[in-house]
Enzyme design. Structure first.
Site, mmCIF file in Angstrom:
data_model
loop_
_atom_site.group_PDB
_atom_site.id
_atom_site.type_symbol
_atom_site.label_atom_id
_atom_site.label_comp_id
_atom_site.label_asym_id
_atom_site.label_seq_id
_atom_site.Cartn_x
_atom_site.Cartn_y
_atom_site.Cartn_z
ATOM 1 N N HIS A 39 -9.681 9.404 0.212
ATOM 2 C CA HIS A 39 -8.819 8.236 0.060
ATOM 3 C C HIS A 39 -7.605 8.436 0.976
ATOM 4 O O HIS A 39 -6.761 7.563 1.139
ATOM 5 C CB HIS A 39 -8.410 8.043 -1.401
ATOM 6 C CG HIS A 39 -7.724 6.741 -1.682
ATOM 7 N ND1 HIS A 39 -6.355 6.634 -1.762
ATOM 8 C CD2 HIS A 39 -8.215 5.492 -1.860
ATOM 9 C CE1 HIS A 39 -6.036 5.366 -2.007
ATOM 10 N NE2 HIS A 39 -7.141 4.649 -2.058
ATOM 11 N N HIS A 66 0.806 -1.228 0.000
ATOM 12 C CA HIS A 66 0.000 0.000 0.000
ATOM 13 C C HIS A 66 0.836 1.273 0.000
ATOM 14 O O HIS A 66 0.319 2.345 -0.327
ATOM 15 C CB HIS A 66 -0.896 0.033 1.243
ATOM 16 C CG HIS A 66 -2.099 -0.828 1.123
ATOM 17 N ND1 HIS A 66 -2.676 -1.452 2.202
ATOM 18 C CD2 HIS A 66 -2.833 -1.187 0.048
ATOM 19 C CE1 HIS A 66 -3.722 -2.158 1.787
ATOM 20 N NE2 HIS A 66 -3.839 -2.016 0.493
HETATM 21 C C1 JTA Z 1 -10.191 -0.297 -4.281
HETATM 22 C C2 JTA Z 1 -8.041 0.210 -3.336
HETATM 23 C C3 JTA Z 1 -4.729 1.604 -2.070
HETATM 24 C C4 JTA Z 1 -5.857 0.666 -2.393
HETATM 25 C C5 JTA Z 1 -5.757 -0.669 -2.067
HETATM 26 C C6 JTA Z 1 -7.870 -1.139 -2.957
HETATM 27 C C7 JTA Z 1 -8.906 -2.059 -3.268
HETATM 28 C C8 JTA Z 1 -10.052 -1.611 -3.909
HETATM 29 C C9 JTA Z 1 -9.207 0.625 -4.008
HETATM 30 C C10 JTA Z 1 -7.000 1.136 -3.023
HETATM 31 N N1 JTA Z 1 -6.726 -1.533 -2.328
HETATM 32 N N2 JTA Z 1 -8.825 -3.424 -2.915
HETATM 33 O O1 JTA Z 1 -3.684 1.141 -1.609
HETATM 34 O O2 JTA Z 1 -4.821 2.787 -2.298
HETATM 35 O O3 JTA Z 1 -9.877 -4.149 -2.967
HETATM 36 O O4 JTA Z 1 -7.758 -3.952 -2.602
HETATM 37 O O5 JTA Z 1 -7.139 2.419 -3.368
#
Ligand code: JTA
Length: 598
Positions: A483, A252
């Protein structure tokens, strides 16, 4: 009641407003895999984001044909490029407009292994002269004022299209960050989760597009192959796959390492490297100062800050156990990071015991708060606030993780003996409601980046009693879905904060870590990175920051710009947390559409 009787008949509409695939950016496909699903984005991503993509390319119109008019509808074909890359307060500023043409990448160079490594810079007089002369132009003076004069925290939000320009004052687009005004790029590294390589390359100024670029990611198998295919046309791009040996772990971390002729800059932020993450969302950015190069021969341990940031960043990079990132660690060693005022709070996958237990995750935060935060009077009445865009599985009740090990870390302030009796400390969790998403600038597709699933939510209904709505009138971002992820300790009157953290870490055990073996071991699944702001590092004689009340007011310069409204407003009885994988068809979003995933 059926949808038909309540709202009349609706149909799946086709639309040519598809956002993801920009025709003018198409490259000859080198992929061995079929990429024929035209409704899917070209970069690897989650089911939630695919659902958003699909709903944007084939919207389900709400039957009465009217969009919700809470906010003015976004322009149909937003030109992200029009945001420009200079530090303008207005997103309409034509002077800042920068044309990005198709295939606008400088001639590929011969691929060499060394191009993966950060490029070395001669430390000569010319460079320091260049650096000094930068102060001459008034444009750069503005940059200087914004970066250093007006913003001691170096904490920024991303620019949002479709809000009043005054709310974008001091906000940054990715093109601003990569602009030559910030430094003459030699090479860079981009750490991230979701990456659209072609889009990313086009965010760099033309003259920097062929500079060595390292992309650090966590993709495996097919999605890794897709990323490699995406990168193939760019001979200067190298990929580094972060090892993820523990199940359900994710990369991440969102960080830029920008190596300039003039020095080095570190950017720790919350945005994926895709267009939609820099368009109409609330995202956080911390920009380091420009770190000067140390004289040749200086020990790598020189140029440390009071916050030990240099050593901590090197330790974080070394945790990947990648030769390429070890070389970037060497580049960090050659720079003077002593002006850094923030603490690094990272997570890296592993099971940690003994002297390693406090290196990462919530125990790292606990240690920093114990060593460097000050006790405040009546501290049990100071709530902890957590604000995030996704939520993991937290067990059958609050005692399993949230109000035990996690809260224990977040309530720590100095060597307080009371810290073990902090069961009264309130927890305020901020996560968007269905109506927040419905009324947002993006509409329901914003929910593609809020991937809380029904499977997880229904196992932890107890959690939702802690929830508060997303509201950000102060920063003009009530309709720009978060976010960003933030955590802080706030006074009972919500006008002071003891500390503030901006990070990639969502509310999850995978991100923050969870005890194993009776609390003797902290197990972390994911890579995360954030920075912690503490009053003691900003020359304050108080044990707290004042909360900044408005954007353009002459409050104390060291009032902290918390990016949402305080006090947080509890969910009302009608409110539900946004859950991405269930349908919402009872009311239209700001684009007149409904949400029917799958
Ligand atoms: C939608 C995500 C991030 C991150 C990580 C996400 C997922 C769905 C957006 C996102 N995972 N997911 O690191 O910013 O289901 O893993 O923005």
């Amino acid at each position: 009641m059926s949808q038909e009787s309540e709202h009349g008949k609706w149909t799946v509409s086709s639309s040519d407003e598809s956002e993801g695939e920009q025709e003018d950016c198409k490259k000859p496909s080198t992929s061995s895999l079929q990429r024929d699903k035209s409704s899917e984005p070209r970069y690897p991503c989650s089911e939630a984001r695919k659902a958003a993509h699909k709903r944007k390319s084939s919207p389900l119109e709400f039957p009465d044909g009217n969009s919700l008019s809470v906010v003015p509808p976004a322009p149909k074909r937003p030109s992200q490029e029009g945001l420009g890359w200079c530090l303008s307060s207005s997103d309409e500023d034509e002077d800042c407009k920068r044309e990005v043409k198709k295939g606008d990448v400088a001639a590929p160079r011969v691929r060499q292994e060394e191009e993966c490594a950060p490029k070395e810079i001669a430390n000569d007089d010319r460079l320091s002269k260049n650096h000094n002369s930068v102060g001459a132009s008034s444009k750069v003076q503005d940059t200087w004022d914004l970066l250093d004069g007006g913003n001691p925290f170096r904490f920024f939000l991303t620019k949002v299209k479709g809000i009043k320009s005054e709310y974008n004052f001091g906000a940054l687009h990715i093109k601003d960050i990569l602009s030559p005004l910030f430094g003459t790029l030699v090479s860079s590294a981009q750490f991230n989760y979701c990456i659209d390589v072609e889009w990313l390359i086009n965010q760099y100024p033309k003259e920097f597009r062929d500079k060595p670029l390292l992309i650090v990611h966590g993709e495996k198998r097919e999605s890794k192959a897709d990323l490699l295919d995406q990168a193939k046309p760019y001979k200067n791009v190298c990929l580094c796959q972060a090892k993820l040996d523990i199940a359900f772990g994710t990369h991440h971390t969102k960080m830029m390492l920008l190596c300039y002729e003039e020095g080095l800059r570190v950017v720790i932020h919350t945005s994926n490297l895709i267009k939609e993450d820099w368009y109409q969302k609330t995202q956080g950015i911390w920009l380091s100062p420009l770190y000067p190069k140390l004289p040749p021969g200086t020990l790598g341990s020189a140029g440390e800050s009071r916050t030990n940031f240099k050593s901590d960043l090197i330790t974080y990079l070394m945790s990947y156990k990648s030769p390429t990132l070890n070389e970037w660690a060497d580049v960090i060693k050659q720079h003077d990071l002593s002006e850094t005022r923030v603490y690094l709070v990272g997570s890296t996958p592993g099971r940690y015991q003994n002297n390693e237990k406090e290196k990462w995750g919530h125990l790292r935060l606990r240690k920093l708060l114990k060593d460097h935060a000050m006790q405040v009077p009546d501290e049990d009445s100071w709530p902890v606030v957590g604000q995030f865009s996704s939520i993991g599985s937290m067990g059958a009740d609050q005692s399993k993780w949230l109000c035990s090990e996690f809260r224990q870390s977040l309530v720590t302030l100095g060597n307080s003996v009371k810290s073990l009796t902090n069961q009264e400390v309130p927890i305020n969790l901020i996560y968007p409601t269905v109506d927040n998403v419905r009324q947002s600038l993006e509409g329901y597709p914003a929910g593609g980046s809020l991937p809380y699933s029904i499977q997880t939510a229904q196992k932890q209904l107890w959690l939702h009693s802690y929830f508060h709505k997303w509201s950000a009138e102060t920063s003009g971002r009530s309709h720009a879905m978060p976010h960003i992820k933030t955590y802080m300790r706030v006074a009972p009157d919500f006008q002071k904060i003891a500390w503030f953290l901006v990070t990639s870490a969502n509310l999850s055990k995978a991100a923050w870590g969870a005890f194993e073996k009776n609390g003797t071991q902290l197990m972390i699944r994911s890579y995360e990175l954030g920075v912690l702001f503490l009053p003691s590092e900003f020359g304050l004689d108080t044990d707290y920051f004042q909360v900044k009340e408005s954007l353009l007011s002459d409050e104390p310069a060291l009032a902290f710009p918390v990016p949402y409204d305080l006090p947080p407003e509890k969910y009302e009885s009608k409110d539900r947390p946004w859950i991405w994988n269930i349908p919402y068809t009872r009311a239209p979003d700001t684009h007149g559409n409904m949400w029917v995933p799958k």
